[in-house]
Design a protein around this motif. Structure first.
Motif, PDB file in Angstrom:
ATOM      1  N   CYS A 253       0.808  -1.222   0.000  1.00 57.16           N
ATOM      2  CA  CYS A 253       0.000   0.000   0.000  1.00 57.16           C
ATOM      3  C   CYS A 253       0.837   1.265   0.000  1.00 57.16           C
ATOM      4  N   CYS A 254       2.137   1.142   0.240  1.00 59.76           N
ATOM      5  CA  CYS A 254       3.028   2.302   0.227  1.00 59.76           C
ATOM      6  C   CYS A 254       4.429   1.850  -0.160  1.00 59.76           C
ATOM      7  N   VAL A 255       5.042   2.581  -1.071  1.00 58.60           N
ATOM      8  CA  VAL A 255       6.411   2.300  -1.501  1.00 58.60           C
ATOM      9  C   VAL A 255       7.229   3.582  -1.414  1.00 58.60           C
TER      10      VAL A 255
ATOM     11  N   SER B 229       4.109  -0.523  -5.928  1.00 59.29           N
ATOM     12  CA  SER B 229       2.976  -0.161  -5.092  1.00 59.29           C
ATOM     13  C   SER B 229       1.685  -0.722  -5.681  1.00 59.29           C
TER      14      SER B 229
ATOM     15  N   PHE C 230       8.864  -0.583   1.747  1.00 63.65           N
ATOM     16  CA  PHE C 230       7.429  -0.677   1.464  1.00 63.65           C
ATOM     17  C   PHE C 230       6.667  -1.020   2.743  1.00 63.65           C
TER      18      PHE C 230
ATOM     19  N   THR D  34      -3.224   5.079  -7.323  1.00 70.72           N
ATOM     20  CA  THR D  34      -1.914   5.255  -6.699  1.00 70.72           C
ATOM     21  C   THR D  34      -1.501   6.707  -6.861  1.00 70.72           C
TER      22      THR D  34
ATOM     23  N   THR E 235      -0.925   3.405  -2.635  1.00 69.85           N
ATOM     24  CA  THR E 235      -2.035   2.805  -3.384  1.00 69.85           C
ATOM     25  C   THR E 235      -3.203   2.613  -2.440  1.00 69.85           C
TER      26      THR E 235
END
Length: 234
Positions: free
Chosen positions: A154-156, A166, A191, A212, A222
């Motif tokens: 959900c996050c990169v 993501s 991530f 995203t 995302t």
């Protein structure tokens, strides 16, 4: 005479490491996880750092069968404000479970982060438990996938990993695709994940991938929405 079971609060981020911590603790006969504590950013109605929607968080908690306590902070929160909110939530937990004095975290490798948590909790008369700390993250990631854990990225952090990851699924294919130097559990902040299935849940979460977006010129978030639930953007 049987030994008493120690009650434990679990810091719940919505991601795979917190989830696996719950799974590991539930295999032990000497402890009982009685509740989850999550830091929520009020302005966004999302879990801090991970950006997971609040209703998805509540669905996760329901699937664990555990009550959820929320430590609510504003966006751009300073350390003092964060600590005050966290301490107030610990106090709420102790009101509910008077003997409670230990909170578990899903820390894996970062000793400085663990030491910071330990010092913070100690100021309020709490101890910490980190059952995954020091584990080989390659073996741990393999164990999670083999056990049927499913999570979405959900996050990169695009300064450490290509933003195209993501929104992807944390599975064998993703682990094989990660570049050299990227921790397979994202322990260096590469991530963050959203747990959707695993042995710590009594039912999987049905989510729909949303858009995203790049925030702060660095983090690709995302959005994931509960399937069938009405939502507004944000």
């Amino acid at each position: 005479m049987a030994a008493m079971t120690q009650k434990i609060l679990l810091a719940w981020s919505g991601g795979k490491d917190a989830a696996w911590t719950l799974h590991v603790l539930r295999q032990r006969a000497d402890v009982e996880v009685v509740g989850l504590l999550t830091t929520v950013t009020a302005d966004y109605d999302r879990i801090a750092m991970h950006g997971i929607r609040r209703d998805v968080l509540h669905a996760q908690a329901a699937a664990t069968g555990l009550p959820l306590l929320e430590s609510v902070i504003p966006s751009r929160c300073d350390n003092d404000t964060y600590e005050h909110a966290f301490a107030a939530t610990l106090a709420e937990a102790r009101t509910r479970w008077p003997s409670l004095d230990t909170i578990a975290f899903g820390d894996l490798l970062l000793a400085d982060v663990r030491a910071w948590r330990e010092a913070l909790c100690d100021r309020y008369g709490w101890k910490i438990l980190t059952p995954l700390f020091g584990m080989d993250t390659t073996a741990l990631a393999d164990e999670m996938v083999a056990a049927g854990l499913e999570a979405q990225l959900c996050c990169v952090d695009t300064q450490q990993l290509d933003g195209g990851f993501s929104g992807g699924t944390f599975d064998r294919s993703l682990l094989d695709a990660l570049p050299e130097g990227c921790d397979p559990c994202g322990e260096n902040g590469e991530f963050h994940t959203l747990l959707t299935r695993g042995p710590m849940l009594d039912r999987p979460l049905q989510v729909v991938r949303g858009e995203t977006v790049l925030r702060d010129g660095r983090f690709a978030f995302t959005d994931f929405l509960l399937a069938g639930a009405p939502h507004t953007a944000g």
